[in-house]
Design an enzyme around this catalytic site. Sequence first.
Site, PDB file in Angstrom:
ATOM      1  N   LYS A   1      -0.505  -5.802   4.239  1.00 41.11           N
ATOM      2  CA  LYS A   1      -0.029  -4.386   3.791  1.00 41.11           C
ATOM      3  C   LYS A   1      -0.247  -3.746   5.185  1.00 41.11           C
ATOM      4  O   LYS A   1       0.613  -2.855   5.460  1.00 41.11           O
ATOM      5  CB  LYS A   1      -0.968  -3.710   2.988  1.00 41.11           C
ATOM      6  CG  LYS A   1      -0.941  -4.346   1.411  1.00 41.11           C
ATOM      7  CD  LYS A   1       0.494  -4.084   1.057  1.00 41.11           C
ATOM      8  CE  LYS A   1       0.759  -4.453  -0.610  1.00 41.11           C
ATOM      9  NZ  LYS A   1       2.170  -4.479  -0.919  1.00 41.11           N
TER      10      LYS A   1
ATOM     11  N   TYR B   1      -4.835  -9.811   1.874  1.00 39.85           N
ATOM     12  CA  TYR B   1      -3.961  -8.855   1.335  1.00 39.85           C
ATOM     13  C   TYR B   1      -3.839  -7.637   2.259  1.00 39.85           C
ATOM     14  O   TYR B   1      -2.757  -7.122   2.554  1.00 39.85           O
ATOM     15  CB  TYR B   1      -4.393  -8.424  -0.099  1.00 39.85           C
ATOM     16  CG  TYR B   1      -3.584  -7.168  -0.721  1.00 39.85           C
ATOM     17  CD1 TYR B   1      -2.463  -7.369  -1.431  1.00 39.85           C
ATOM     18  CD2 TYR B   1      -4.356  -5.999  -0.949  1.00 39.85           C
ATOM     19  CE1 TYR B   1      -1.941  -6.412  -1.857  1.00 39.85           C
ATOM     20  CE2 TYR B   1      -3.871  -4.994  -1.648  1.00 39.85           C
ATOM     21  CZ  TYR B   1      -2.462  -5.025  -2.160  1.00 39.85           C
ATOM     22  OH  TYR B   1      -1.901  -4.146  -2.928  1.00 39.85           O
TER      23      TYR B   1
ATOM     24  N   SER C   1      -0.342  -0.119   0.811  1.00 41.41           N
ATOM     25  CA  SER C   1      -1.516   0.090   0.242  1.00 41.41           C
ATOM     26  C   SER C   1      -2.568   0.664   1.127  1.00 41.41           C
ATOM     27  O   SER C   1      -2.791   0.608   2.356  1.00 41.41           O
ATOM     28  CB  SER C   1      -2.207  -1.304  -0.431  1.00 41.41           C
ATOM     29  OG  SER C   1      -3.583  -0.951  -0.897  1.00 41.41           O
TER      30      SER C   1
END
Length: 267
Positions: free
Chosen positions: A160, A156, A143
């Site tokens: 990533k 998160y 991402s």
Amino acid sequence: MNTLEGKRILVTGASRGIGRAIALGAAAAGADVAVLARSAETLDAVAAEVKDLGRRAVPVVCDVTDPARLDAAFAEAADGLGGLDTVVNNAGGFYHSGPFLELTQGDWERTRGLNIDPTVQLLRLAGAHMAANGGGSVLNVTSIAGLGGAPRLSLYAVCKAAMVSLTKTLAVEWAAHDIRVNAIAPGWIDTKLTSGFTSHPQVKEALQQEVPQNRWAAPEDVADAAVFLSGDGARLITGAVLVLDGGLTSQLSAVARGLLGVGRAAA
Ligand SMILES: NC(=O)c1ccc[n+]([C@@H]2O[C@H](COP(=O)([O-])OP(=O)(O)OC[C@H]3O[C@@H](n4cnc5c(N)ncnc54)[C@H](OP(=O)(O)O)[C@@H]3O)[C@@H](O)[C@H]2O)c1
């Protein structure tokens, strides 16, 4: 040459959103597809769509946070298709957003358990399988959150970012086995994962305004790039992180754009 003719591909998180679009894009490009996720019913529907495109489909029900099940699921996918040429590591997401100091150790373990631990395990399985079978390609779905600071998405984002690091390291380690390892880094894509943003019209519009292309992208926009990177047309590409964000991370700040009279902020 943008074809996956004759290739056998496993896509995780393929029951909806980006993974479903990649599975269908791969099938349309000529690949047989194993589709993996937790929900049997939606997986069966995607498998039926793959078959409608004239390709073989193997639905594999699996929660990637269960290591024993992931081991077995990988074997089911490989056996079902008679081997795997490409693995798309797409299952993932976030449970919450918020300031770092409000997130708990449990939040970290849950986020890591969905995004990093299965990634490491799946890459180990894929690399061993491909090294023993003459090569292949792996595509990690990271991402733009993993490419820089990501306020309120810290846990998160670090997962990533770790996927980016693994992509580059394994591209080098596995080149001798003819295994290519790449990543795609989407920006704002309209899926269930981002429905917490898109369900608020003002938030949806504000986020869109920041994108130079001025749109929320569709999962199919991501799938086309994934198909390309998985095919022989990308044979020289390994260790790449392809950003798919409509220009979002390439631009100057809104203030600078306004002052310099460029882009949408100046319009
Ligand atoms: N949407 C975006 O804007 C965006 C941007 C950048 C990166 N990404 C990344 O793109 C990937 C796909 O996201 P998406 O937007 O398509 O999300 P999504 O619509 O929520 O789809 C997630 C997929 O993963 C599966 N999944 C979730 N948890 C799983 C688990 N524990 N085990 C197995 N499968 C699981 C889901 O199926 P089941 O629920 O049936 O298991 C579903 O098929 C994620 O890695 C995400 O981080 C998305």
